[in-house]
Design an enzyme around this catalytic site. Structure first.
Site, PDB file in Angstrom:
ATOM      1  N   ASN A   1      72.409  -6.102  32.803  1.00  0.00           N
ATOM      2  CA  ASN A   1      71.047  -6.362  32.346  1.00  0.00           C
ATOM      3  C   ASN A   1      71.105  -6.425  30.821  1.00  0.00           C
ATOM      4  OD1 ASN A   1      68.273  -6.343  31.829  1.00  0.00           O
ATOM      5  ND2 ASN A   1      68.133  -4.118  32.036  1.00  0.00           N
ATOM      6  N   GLY A   2      70.738  -7.564  30.248  1.00  0.00           N
ATOM      7  CA  GLY A   2      70.788  -7.686  28.788  1.00  0.00           C
ATOM      8  C   GLY A   2      71.334  -9.040  28.394  1.00  0.00           C
TER       9      GLY A   2
ATOM     10  N   GLU B   1      49.242 -17.037  33.310  1.00  0.00           N
ATOM     11  CA  GLU B   1      50.448 -16.365  33.776  1.00  0.00           C
ATOM     12  C   GLU B   1      50.479 -16.280  35.314  1.00  0.00           C
ATOM     13  OE1 GLU B   1      50.290 -12.331  32.410  1.00  0.00           O
ATOM     14  OE2 GLU B   1      52.308 -11.840  33.114  1.00  0.00           O
TER      15      GLU B   1
ATOM     16  N   HIS C   1      36.233 -25.478  14.840  1.00  0.00           N
ATOM     17  CA  HIS C   1      37.205 -25.953  13.837  1.00  0.00           C
ATOM     18  C   HIS C   1      38.332 -26.770  14.474  1.00  0.00           C
ATOM     19  CE1 HIS C   1      35.211 -23.770  10.684  1.00  0.00           C
ATOM     20  NE2 HIS C   1      35.189 -22.696  11.457  1.00  0.00           N
TER      21      HIS C   1
ATOM     22  N   LYS D   1      46.286 -13.905  31.140  1.00  0.00           N
ATOM     23  CA  LYS D   1      46.374 -13.472  32.532  1.00  0.00           C
ATOM     24  C   LYS D   1      46.233 -14.652  33.473  1.00  0.00           C
ATOM     25  CE  LYS D   1      47.489 -10.410  32.300  1.00  0.00           C
ATOM     26  NZ  LYS D   1      47.897  -9.192  31.626  1.00  0.00           N
TER      27      LYS D   1
ATOM     28  N   CYS E   1      65.921  -8.474  34.804  1.00  0.00           N
ATOM     29  CA  CYS E   1      67.085  -8.105  35.591  1.00  0.00           C
ATOM     30  C   CYS E   1      67.017  -6.617  35.949  1.00  0.00           C
ATOM     31  CB  CYS E   1      68.412  -8.363  34.886  1.00  0.00           C
ATOM     32  SG  CYS E   1      68.683 -10.083  34.496  1.00  0.00           S
TER      33      CYS E   1
ATOM     34  N   TRP F   1      66.790 -12.287  36.346  1.00  0.00           N
ATOM     35  CA  TRP F   1      65.841 -13.134  35.617  1.00  0.00           C
ATOM     36  C   TRP F   1      66.708 -13.892  34.623  1.00  0.00           C
ATOM     37  CZ3 TRP F   1      64.207 -13.478  30.415  1.00  0.00           C
ATOM     38  CH2 TRP F   1      63.040 -14.234  30.215  1.00  0.00           C
TER      39      TRP F   1
ATOM     40  N   ARG G   1      61.491  -6.931  38.040  1.00  0.00           N
ATOM     41  CA  ARG G   1      62.222  -7.140  36.787  1.00  0.00           C
ATOM     42  C   ARG G   1      62.881  -8.517  36.720  1.00  0.00           C
ATOM     43  NH1 ARG G   1      63.275  -2.213  34.189  1.00  0.00           N
ATOM     44  NH2 ARG G   1      64.953  -3.191  33.051  1.00  0.00           N
TER      45      ARG G   1
HETATM   46  C1  F6R Z   1      51.322  -9.976  30.510  1.00  0.00           C
HETATM   47  C2  F6R Z   1      52.390  -8.999  30.375  1.00  0.00           C
HETATM   48  C3  F6R Z   1      53.259  -9.069  29.175  1.00  0.00           C
HETATM   49  C4  F6R Z   1      53.559  -7.664  28.639  1.00  0.00           C
HETATM   50  C5  F6R Z   1      54.590  -7.721  27.509  1.00  0.00           C
HETATM   51  C6  F6R Z   1      54.843  -6.358  26.904  1.00  0.00           C
HETATM   52  O1  F6R Z   1      50.576  -9.744  31.663  1.00  0.00           O
HETATM   53  O2  F6R Z   1      52.590  -8.173  31.217  1.00  0.00           O
HETATM   54  O3  F6R Z   1      52.711  -9.876  28.179  1.00  0.00           O
HETATM   55  O4  F6R Z   1      52.363  -7.089  28.203  1.00  0.00           O
HETATM   56  O5  F6R Z   1      55.782  -8.252  27.999  1.00  0.00           O
HETATM   57  O6  F6R Z   1      55.317  -5.462  27.853  1.00  0.00           O
HETATM   58  P1  F6R Z   1      55.337  -3.913  27.571  1.00  0.00           P
HETATM   59  O7  F6R Z   1      53.921  -3.451  27.514  1.00  0.00           O
HETATM   60  O8  F6R Z   1      56.086  -3.308  28.720  1.00  0.00           O
HETATM   61  O9  F6R Z   1      56.020  -3.712  26.258  1.00  0.00           O
END
Ligand code: F6R
Length: 603
Positions: A100-101, A482, A499, A479, A2, A74, A27
């Site tokens: 936001n929160g 995602e 395993h 990656k 958000c 979000w 965000r």
């Molecule tokens: C994956 C990704 C997330 C962030 C995670 C931590 O591509 O971007 O897994 O790495 O949400 O975010 P930060 O680094 O901002 O604490």
């Protein structure tokens, strides 16, 4: 997670809110909304979808009000619907609010408010704030906000406007970022500086539990705070000639390595100079064990750091999932230090873990990209990545930067202990070559694109690596799933596949093997053999000149030879490119993968 914007000044608010919100779209991007006020007239709009898809229509709206708030969502509480989009409002259309929160006790408070006669239109926790403020409103908005917040548990950054107490925006924050941008006769509000950097470079960071009031000609409760300067250029938040931020950011990976090491090496002495750690130097030299904390990609960087710290600094180190750390009962003592790794510096899980460590009196360090972010302020000392703004939702260049700085920290900590000058110098000299090595890898972009196309018909992928490249296998898989979310991917340690997971492998389930020529090369070759024997197709990342693996597998990507501990900084680059190109091949928006948001500011 958000994004919030706000404006109060002399200009029409709406275009400023639209441009700010567009920059915060990373965000959250499932729905958005605005509220603007012009004397007694108001403008309210809420839509499901991405703001970028509506931008043109929004800019055609002419509404003179020079006071307003906006939000890009979000979803956390309540489905993605127009009714659940922000701003929310009270029973009498007086109080309008963006948030936001997460309000953790919202059901309890909501039930009470319903019994008191309040009428709710959405499923969100945010609407509860509006009715709670309405309950206490007696003509002064900030007083009502303060009283309402006494009943709230959870975290929030909120911006509130009242039609019955106009000409002001009331802001409050606890555990979620909120900034005020200051310019002549006008103020901006945003969850991060990118939304306001084209209007002002002077900002004030709100603190937790702070309630602030901004009006066209003044700001209250912010007066005692120093103005901070945004120290990056707006161009950094533009795509320039790239189709997507993610691609731009991958191609910046050589530069972020350069930036991470700039001025931080004393080659002749074999030492790393990390100014941000100096104030903790003495305590650090006595630390007997380290806990590295992070989430997602940042955690994989931490896992790589764990390998580096243990092998080269002989420092017992453990990586923890930040969201688990706080709820377990970790054994800590005064010689334990934690290092929180976070691009945004706002990830709630990591921030809460830092607070927990501090409550226990432990030295808390940060490795953070965003200057002035909550984690950088909460920690005792730390190092900034200097990787520039990362807009793509998937972390790419920040990861490469984190690995580079963890390697520098290894030298810093190692040299405080047993590491010889020769070893320190060897690592640093090798690190100096990395930006050029990274450029060389990126010069194979067209080839990697072809490979991505070739593999784009598969729906399942396995990623394998060992030791330093085990976290890279996890990162490669994260990656890919995602960004190219139509495919499933799993990462594992090379020795683990036999395993259990080997059962998955057949000709329809390719494996990406990270197999540089290092101390576990022969063992990785065993894993390759195990996959091949089950008819699994293999794409391998190997060291330049390696013909042996080339002859065993379907495809190879070469990376230059470097020290084993530094290989992850190079091996991850082709994996980032591969996932981006494969997702583009599937027609997906790589900057905004579904269901996700950058900067996860809720636990
Ligand atoms: C994956 C990704 C997330 C962030 C995670 C931590 O591509 O971007 O897994 O790495 O949400 O975010 P930060 O680094 O901002 O604490």
């Amino acid at each position: 997670m958000c994004g919030i914007v706000g404006y109060i000044g002399k200009k029409p608010a709406l275009p400023i809110l639209v441009s700010g919100l567009k920059r915060l779209e990373y965000r959250g991007y499932d729905s958005f909304g605005f509220f603007a006020l012009d004397k007694n007239e108001h403008f309210l709009l809420k839509k499901v979808g991405k703001i970028s898809e509506w931008e043109k229509n929004l800019l055609d709206i002419s509404f003179a009000g020079n006071l307003g708030i906006g939000h890009t969502r979000w979803a956390t509480t309540g489905a993605v619907t127009q009714a659940n989009a922000h701003p929310h409002f009270d029973c009498h259309n007086n109080i309008f609010l963006v948030h936001n929160g997460i309000m953790e006790n919202y059901e309890q408070v909501k039930n009470k408010l319903i019994k008191e006669g309040h009428n709710f239109l959405s499923e969100t926790d945010t609407e509860v704030f509006c009715h709670l403020i309405e309950k206490y409103f007696q003509g002064n908005l900030e007083e009502a906000v303060k009283q309402a917040l006494r009943e709230v548990r959870g975290n929030y950054g909120i911006a509130v406007i009242s039609k019955k107490d106009p000409n002001k925006i009331v802001l409050a924050k606890f555990g979620a970022p909120l900034l005020v941008g200051v310019s002549k006769d006008e103020y901006f509000v945003a969850s991060d500086p990118s939304a306001m950097v084209s209007y002002t470079r002077q900002i004030i960071n709100l603190d937790d539990n702070e309630v602030a009031v901004i009006s066209p000609d003044n700001h209250f409760l912010l007066k005692e705070k120093p103005l901070e300067q945004i120290d990056w250029e707006i161009q950094e938040a533009e795509k320039n000639d790239y189709s997507h931020f993610m691609l731009k950011e991958i191609f910046e990976e050589p530069d972020v390595i350069q930036e991470a090491i700039r001025g931080r090496m004393e080659l002749d002495k074999g030492i790393a100079r990390l100014g941000g750690l100096e104030q903790a130097r003495e305590r650090l030299s006595k630390i007997e064990n380290f806990i590295l904390l992070g989430c997602g990609t940042a955690r994989y960087a931490a896992m790589t750091g764990e390998c580096m710290f243990e092998e080269y600094a002989q420092l017992p180190t453990k990586t923890e999932i930040a969201s688990e750390f706080r709820y377990r009962k970790p054994v800590l003592n005064k010689n334990t230090a934690i290092l929180a790794v976070s691009q945004s510096g706002e990830t709630a899980d990591t921030l809460e873990a830092v607070k927990e460590a501090k409550r226990k009196g432990i030295l808390a360090l940060g490795l953070v990209n965003m200057v002035g972010s909550s984690i950088s302020r909460e920690t005792d000392a730390g190092v900034y990545n200097r990787a520039g703004v990362e807009i793509g939702v998937a972390a790419t260049k920040s990861f490469v930067s984190q690995l580079s700085i963890l390697a520098l920290m290894t030298v810093y900590l190692g040299r405080q202990r047993e590491m010889s000058m020769v070893t320190g110098r060897r690592i640093l000299e090798e690190m100096k070559k990395l930006p050029d090595f990274a450029r060389k890898i990126l010069s194979q972009a067209d080839y990697i694109k072809e490979l991505a196309k070739k593999y784009s018909n598969y729906r399942n992928f396995y990623f394998l690596g060992r030791k330093y490249n085990y976290p890279i296998a996890l990162e490669g898989a994260l990656k890919l799933k995602e960004i190219a979310w139509k495919v499933h991917a799993e990462g594992n340690a090379g020795g683990e596949i036999k395993h259990g997971s080997l059962a998955l492998i057949d000709e329809s389930f390719p494996t990406l093997c990270i197999c540089p020529t290092d101390s576990v090369y022969d063992k990785m070759k065993n894993a390759i053999g195990e996959v091949k024997s089950r008819k699994g197709k293999i794409l391998a990342v190997v060291t330049e000149g390696n013909e042996e693996i080339k002859n065993m597998v379907e495809d190879v990507i070469y990376i230059p030879k470097t020290l084993e501990m530094l290989t992850p900084i190079l091996s991850v680059i082709p994996l980032h490119l591969f996932s981006a190109y494969l997702a583009l091949e599937l027609g997906l928006d790589i900057d905004k993968p579904r269901n996700l948001a950058k900067s996860v500011t809720v636990e």
